[in-house]
Design an enzyme around this catalytic site. Structure first.
Site, PDB file in Angstrom:
ATOM      1  N   VAL A  14       0.834  -1.206   0.000  1.00 41.20           N
ATOM      2  CA  VAL A  14       0.000   0.000   0.000  1.00 41.20           C
ATOM      3  C   VAL A  14       0.873   1.262   0.000  1.00 41.20           C
ATOM      4  O   VAL A  14       0.545   2.255  -0.669  1.00 41.20           O
ATOM      5  CB  VAL A  14      -0.974  -0.006   1.206  1.00 41.20           C
ATOM      6  CG1 VAL A  14      -1.904   1.193   1.140  1.00 41.20           C
ATOM      7  CG2 VAL A  14      -1.780  -1.305   1.242  1.00 41.20           C
ATOM      8  N   ALA A  33      -7.065  19.288  -3.880  1.00 38.79           N
ATOM      9  CA  ALA A  33      -6.759  19.568  -2.469  1.00 38.79           C
ATOM     10  C   ALA A  33      -6.563  21.059  -2.214  1.00 38.79           C
ATOM     11  O   ALA A  33      -6.710  21.523  -1.085  1.00 38.79           O
ATOM     12  CB  ALA A  33      -5.502  18.803  -2.061  1.00 38.79           C
ATOM     13  N   LYS A 105      -6.773  -1.594   9.812  1.00 38.44           N
ATOM     14  CA  LYS A 105      -8.057  -1.924  10.465  1.00 38.44           C
ATOM     15  C   LYS A 105      -7.876  -2.576  11.814  1.00 38.44           C
ATOM     16  O   LYS A 105      -8.683  -2.374  12.727  1.00 38.44           O
ATOM     17  CB  LYS A 105      -8.948  -2.790   9.570  1.00 38.44           C
ATOM     18  CG  LYS A 105      -8.259  -3.935   8.846  1.00 38.44           C
ATOM     19  CD  LYS A 105      -7.607  -3.444   7.580  1.00 38.44           C
ATOM     20  CE  LYS A 105      -6.616  -4.431   7.044  1.00 38.44           C
ATOM     21  NZ  LYS A 105      -6.922  -4.920   5.734  1.00 38.44           N
ATOM     22  N   VAL A 132     -11.325  -0.180   5.497  1.00 40.78           N
ATOM     23  CA  VAL A 132     -12.485  -1.045   5.234  1.00 40.78           C
ATOM     24  C   VAL A 132     -12.748  -1.120   3.734  1.00 40.78           C
ATOM     25  O   VAL A 132     -12.926  -0.093   3.070  1.00 40.78           O
ATOM     26  CB  VAL A 132     -13.755  -0.526   5.953  1.00 40.78           C
ATOM     27  CG1 VAL A 132     -14.915  -1.477   5.707  1.00 40.78           C
ATOM     28  CG2 VAL A 132     -13.509  -0.366   7.446  1.00 40.78           C
ATOM     29  N   GLY A 187      -0.360  -9.412  -3.286  1.00 39.28           N
ATOM     30  CA  GLY A 187      -0.360  -8.340  -2.273  1.00 39.28           C
ATOM     31  C   GLY A 187      -1.712  -8.133  -1.597  1.00 39.28           C
ATOM     32  O   GLY A 187      -1.933  -7.107  -0.957  1.00 39.28           O
ATOM     33  N   ASP A 201      -9.683 -10.393  10.010  1.00 39.70           N
ATOM     34  CA  ASP A 201      -9.613  -9.127   9.261  1.00 39.70           C
ATOM     35  C   ASP A 201     -11.032  -8.594   8.986  1.00 39.70           C
ATOM     36  O   ASP A 201     -11.296  -7.405   9.161  1.00 39.70           O
ATOM     37  CB  ASP A 201      -8.849  -9.373   7.946  1.00 39.70           C
ATOM     38  CG  ASP A 201      -8.788  -8.122   7.090  1.00 39.70           C
ATOM     39  OD1 ASP A 201      -8.025  -7.206   7.445  1.00 39.70           O
ATOM     40  OD2 ASP A 201      -9.518  -8.042   6.084  1.00 39.70           O
ATOM     41  N   LYS A 205     -12.918  -5.054  10.310  1.00 34.94           N
ATOM     42  CA  LYS A 205     -13.634  -4.105   9.447  1.00 34.94           C
ATOM     43  C   LYS A 205     -15.088  -3.956   9.888  1.00 34.94           C
ATOM     44  O   LYS A 205     -15.646  -2.857   9.870  1.00 34.94           O
ATOM     45  CB  LYS A 205     -13.548  -4.583   7.991  1.00 34.94           C
ATOM     46  CG  LYS A 205     -12.120  -4.516   7.441  1.00 34.94           C
ATOM     47  CD  LYS A 205     -11.992  -5.315   6.161  1.00 34.94           C
ATOM     48  CE  LYS A 205     -10.607  -5.197   5.554  1.00 34.94           C
ATOM     49  NZ  LYS A 205     -10.354  -6.190   4.500  1.00 34.94           N
ATOM     50  N   GLY A 302      -5.259  -4.703  -2.705  1.00 31.15           N
ATOM     51  CA  GLY A 302      -4.330  -4.440  -3.802  1.00 31.15           C
ATOM     52  C   GLY A 302      -3.744  -3.041  -3.676  1.00 31.15           C
ATOM     53  O   GLY A 302      -4.325  -2.158  -3.028  1.00 31.15           O
TER      54      GLY A 302
HETATM   55  P1  NDP Z   1       3.342  -4.766   3.599  1.00 31.40           P
HETATM   56  O1  NDP Z   1       3.751  -5.900   4.453  1.00 31.40           O
HETATM   57  O2  NDP Z   1       3.403  -4.904   2.129  1.00 31.40           O
HETATM   58  O3  NDP Z   1       4.173  -3.451   4.011  1.00 31.40           O
HETATM   59  C1  NDP Z   1       4.480  -3.129   5.339  1.00 31.40           C
HETATM   60  C2  NDP Z   1       5.547  -2.061   5.357  1.00 31.40           C
HETATM   61  O4  NDP Z   1       5.827  -1.719   6.703  1.00 31.40           O
HETATM   62  C3  NDP Z   1       6.880  -2.501   4.730  1.00 31.40           C
HETATM   63  O5  NDP Z   1       7.475  -1.421   4.052  1.00 31.40           O
HETATM   64  C4  NDP Z   1       7.745  -2.906   5.940  1.00 31.40           C
HETATM   65  O6  NDP Z   1       9.122  -2.698   5.728  1.00 31.40           O
HETATM   66  C5  NDP Z   1       7.215  -1.972   7.010  1.00 31.40           C
HETATM   67  N1  NDP Z   1       7.262  -2.589   8.336  1.00 31.40           N
HETATM   68  C6  NDP Z   1       6.792  -3.798   8.683  1.00 31.40           C
HETATM   69  N2  NDP Z   1       6.957  -4.012  10.007  1.00 31.40           N
HETATM   70  C7  NDP Z   1       7.555  -2.916  10.509  1.00 31.40           C
HETATM   71  C8  NDP Z   1       7.991  -2.538  11.807  1.00 31.40           C
HETATM   72  N3  NDP Z   1       7.841  -3.356  12.849  1.00 31.40           N
HETATM   73  N4  NDP Z   1       8.561  -1.322  11.960  1.00 31.40           N
HETATM   74  C9  NDP Z   1       8.715  -0.496  10.900  1.00 31.40           C
HETATM   75  N5  NDP Z   1       8.304  -0.799   9.648  1.00 31.40           N
HETATM   76  C10 NDP Z   1       7.733  -1.998   9.451  1.00 31.40           C
HETATM   77  O7  NDP Z   1       1.847  -4.410   4.062  1.00 31.40           O
HETATM   78  P2  NDP Z   1       0.674  -3.788   3.183  1.00 31.40           P
HETATM   79  O8  NDP Z   1       1.163  -2.614   2.438  1.00 31.40           O
HETATM   80  O9  NDP Z   1      -0.043  -4.868   2.467  1.00 31.40           O
HETATM   81  O10 NDP Z   1      -0.328  -3.321   4.353  1.00 31.40           O
HETATM   82  C11 NDP Z   1      -0.111  -2.123   5.080  1.00 31.40           C
HETATM   83  C12 NDP Z   1      -1.393  -1.801   5.852  1.00 31.40           C
HETATM   84  O11 NDP Z   1      -2.470  -1.604   4.936  1.00 31.40           O
HETATM   85  C13 NDP Z   1      -1.857  -2.908   6.804  1.00 31.40           C
HETATM   86  O12 NDP Z   1      -2.463  -2.313   7.928  1.00 31.40           O
HETATM   87  C14 NDP Z   1      -2.917  -3.633   5.985  1.00 31.40           C
HETATM   88  O13 NDP Z   1      -3.865  -4.286   6.784  1.00 31.40           O
HETATM   89  C15 NDP Z   1      -3.541  -2.470   5.261  1.00 31.40           C
HETATM   90  N6  NDP Z   1      -4.247  -2.787   4.031  1.00 31.40           N
HETATM   91  C16 NDP Z   1      -3.635  -3.559   3.082  1.00 31.40           C
HETATM   92  C17 NDP Z   1      -4.273  -3.806   1.901  1.00 31.40           C
HETATM   93  C18 NDP Z   1      -3.660  -4.620   0.820  1.00 31.40           C
HETATM   94  O14 NDP Z   1      -4.330  -4.860  -0.187  1.00 31.40           O
HETATM   95  N7  NDP Z   1      -2.409  -5.062   0.968  1.00 31.40           N
HETATM   96  C19 NDP Z   1      -5.643  -3.262   1.635  1.00 31.40           C
HETATM   97  C20 NDP Z   1      -6.172  -2.447   2.709  1.00 31.40           C
HETATM   98  C21 NDP Z   1      -5.499  -2.230   3.860  1.00 31.40           C
HETATM   99  P3  NDP Z   1       9.928  -3.546   4.590  1.00 31.40           P
HETATM  100  O15 NDP Z   1       9.340  -3.087   3.269  1.00 31.40           O
HETATM  101  O16 NDP Z   1      11.343  -3.129   4.723  1.00 31.40           O
HETATM  102  O17 NDP Z   1       9.650  -4.984   4.886  1.00 31.40           O
HETATM  103  N1  HSE Z   2      -6.067  -8.599   3.483  1.00 28.44           N
HETATM  104  C1  HSE Z   2      -7.130  -7.696   3.221  1.00 28.44           C
HETATM  105  C2  HSE Z   2      -8.121  -8.331   2.275  1.00 28.44           C
HETATM  106  C3  HSE Z   2      -6.584  -6.428   2.620  1.00 28.44           C
HETATM  107  O1  HSE Z   2      -7.776  -9.317   1.628  1.00 28.44           O
HETATM  108  O2  HSE Z   2      -9.248  -7.861   2.210  1.00 28.44           O
HETATM  109  C4  HSE Z   2      -7.643  -5.369   2.428  1.00 28.44           C
HETATM  110  O3  HSE Z   2      -8.105  -4.889   3.641  1.00 28.44           O
END
Ligand code: NDP
Ligand code: HSE
Length: 437
Positions: A14, A33, A105, A132, A187, A201, A205, A302
């Site tokens: 994300v 904005a 979430k 959500v 992803g 999860d 939500k 995604g």
């Molecule tokens: P990722 O695992 O792809 O990315 C997490 C990022 O946070 C990485 O850059 C990682 O570093 C960094 N990170 C992880 N742990 C730590 C830590 N302990 N301290 C500092 N940095 C840290 O996650 P997503 O992007 O998929 O998800 C991010 C958020 O968005 C989550 O809350 C998820 O639930 C939410 N979300 C995700 C969606 C999706 O489709 N993926 C959709 C909607 C919400 P590094 O890159 O170096 O590993």
């Molecule tokens: N892991 C979550 C899903 C990401 O698959 O819906 C979006 O919140």
């Protein structure tokens, strides 16, 4: 006017999508904005790794606290996920007077009451549209678009990974583990994918949706939660033969006795629009007293769909940077001193219809024993499907659809039926909702 400076915690799926969308659409976003938006600092665990997006102009650090403590930044976007260190980082950003945008979430569902109180106190915004249903602007729709309504119930497919798995299993007969691995590669899945497949999860939500729909505090620990791991391919087939699809739903409903909050696999009539929401797509059906049923549909996970919601929140924050904190849209839709303490119903008191599948000895009188027990619990039957044994002398499969009944009655009936000598193994029970307005 100078651009608003922003810090990013997390450069994963994300985080990467957010950098890309902000760069690609910078000019249009600034026109909306009223100011340019610049990401000047970001943190990740590994800052040497080559990322599949352009991080030029962004100062990278391994220490996310450096970002939240940077006095130059007006907004911090938390995209790390999980409860810790996200909670500490968000509280510190608020304490430092920064607005926060998050897609997390788990954080909002479990610590939102504390976080919103701190933000209210400090006069900053905490925006969480991406938390959500991915790219669907469902928080804005309920909090603002439906503000005239008394919301009676909502039901949603709110986990993209789970819906992707169910769809691929149904359409391609693909094995569960293979589809989950694909969802991870794309992803969609959480860092710990059991959160997706065990319904946690979706429960996070649903907690958020129920709070903003009914004006109640966030109460994650009161959500009844069941995942998709026990759905067998034959249940998908039998449900289809009876005119239903199985979807993993989050349901929040206002009843005379209190609020229902539940997440579980659900049979839905196949003609309902929401029954035809497939793959990673999410949909949320919201029933308001004035508007009636409304349906919101879009990508539930995604990089860029989620970034769409994150960036919309950033734009909202930038637009209101100079507005009076007392006159902003309240975090949980209702004014903080106007939340209600409606009781949350225990699952035993929830009423639904049911799909039951059981394996039984193939002899006269077995079905009569089963229906007698159901009758004793005042459970009436809507449909019966009996599958002949594969060979003479082998067991038969019985599928029953029931009318609505209290969960406690069904639990007693299932215990009695399971104890019958003619019934083999566990009975499969999936709840059924017609989702009529
Ligand atoms: P990722 O695992 O792809 O990315 C997490 C990022 O946070 C990485 O850059 C990682 O570093 C960094 N990170 C992880 N742990 C730590 C830590 N302990 N301290 C500092 N940095 C840290 O996650 P997503 O992007 O998929 O998800 C991010 C958020 O968005 C989550 O809350 C998820 O639930 C939410 N979300 C995700 C969606 C999706 O489709 N993926 C959709 C909607 C919400 P590094 O890159 O170096 O590993
Ligand atoms: N892991 C979550 C899903 C990401 O698959 O819906 C979006 O919140």
């Amino acid at each position: 006017m100078d651009p608003v400076k922003m810090g990013l915690l997390g450069l994963g799926t994300v985080g990467g999508g957010t950098v890309e969308v902000l760069r690609r659409n910078a000019e249009e976003i600034a026109r909306r904005a009223g100011r340019g938006i610049a990401i000047t600092r970001a943190s990740a665990r590994d800052i040497q790794r080559q990322r599949p997006f352009d991080t030029s102009g962004i100062v990278l650090t391994r220490d996310p606290f450096e970002v939240v403590d940077d006095p130059e930044l007006a907004i911090v976007v938390e995209l790390i996920g999980g409860e810790s260190p996200a909670r500490e980082l968000v509280l510190r950003a608020i304490d430092n007077g920064k607005h926060v945008v998050t897609a997390n979430k788990a954080l909002i569902a479990k610590h939102g009451n504390e976080i919103f109180a701190a933000a209210q106190e400090r006069g900053v915004m905490v925006a969480f549209e991406a938390a959500v249903a991915g790219g669907i602007p469902i928080i804005k729709a309920i909090r603002e678009g439906l503000a005239a309504n008394r919301i009676q119930w909502l039901a949603g497919i709110i986990n993209g990974t789970g819906n992707f798995i169910l769809t691929e299993m149904r359409d391609r007969g693909a094995p569960f583990d293979e589809v989950l691995a694909e969802a991870q590669r794309l992803g969609y899945a959480e860092a710990d994918p059991t959160f997706d497949v065990e319904g946690i999860d979706a429960a996070h939500k649903l907690t958020i949706l129920a709070a903003i729909a009914f004006g109640i505090p966030l109460q994650f620990d009161k959500v009844y939660t069941e995942g998709i791991t026990r759905i067998a391919p034959e249940d998908v087939d039998y449900a289809a033969q009876l005119g239903y699809r199985i979807k993993h739903l989050g349901i929040a409903k206002r009843t005379a006795a209190g609020v229902e909050m539940r997440v579980h696999p659900t049979l839905i009539p196949h003609r309902r629009l929401i029954a035809n929401v497939d793959g990673v797509m999410n949909a949320v059906l919201v029933n308001g007293d004035a508007v009636g049923p409304t349906l919101y549909y879009g990508a539930g996970a995604g990089a860029e769909p989620t970034a769409s919601a994150v960036v919309a929140d950033i734009v909202d924050v930038v637009r209101t940077l100079t507005s009076d904190p007392e006159n902003r849209v309240p975090h949980l839709a209702f004014q903080p001193d106007a939340l209600s303490d409606l009781p949350i119903l225990p699952m035993d008191e929830v009423e639904t219809a049911y799909y039951l599948r059981m394996t039984a000895e193939d002899r006269p009188g077995v079905l009569a024993e089963v229906t007698r027990i159901l009758g004793d619990e005042r459970i009436s039957i809507e449909a019966i499907l009996q599958k002949e044994p594969p060979a003479p002398g082998e067991d038969a499969t019985i599928i029953l659809l029931t009318h609505r009944v209290r969960e406690a009655n069904m639990n007693r009936a299932l215990a009695a039926i399971t104890a019958l000598p003619s019934i083999r193994g566990e009975i499969q029970r999936i709840r059924l909702e017609t989702l009529e307005s």
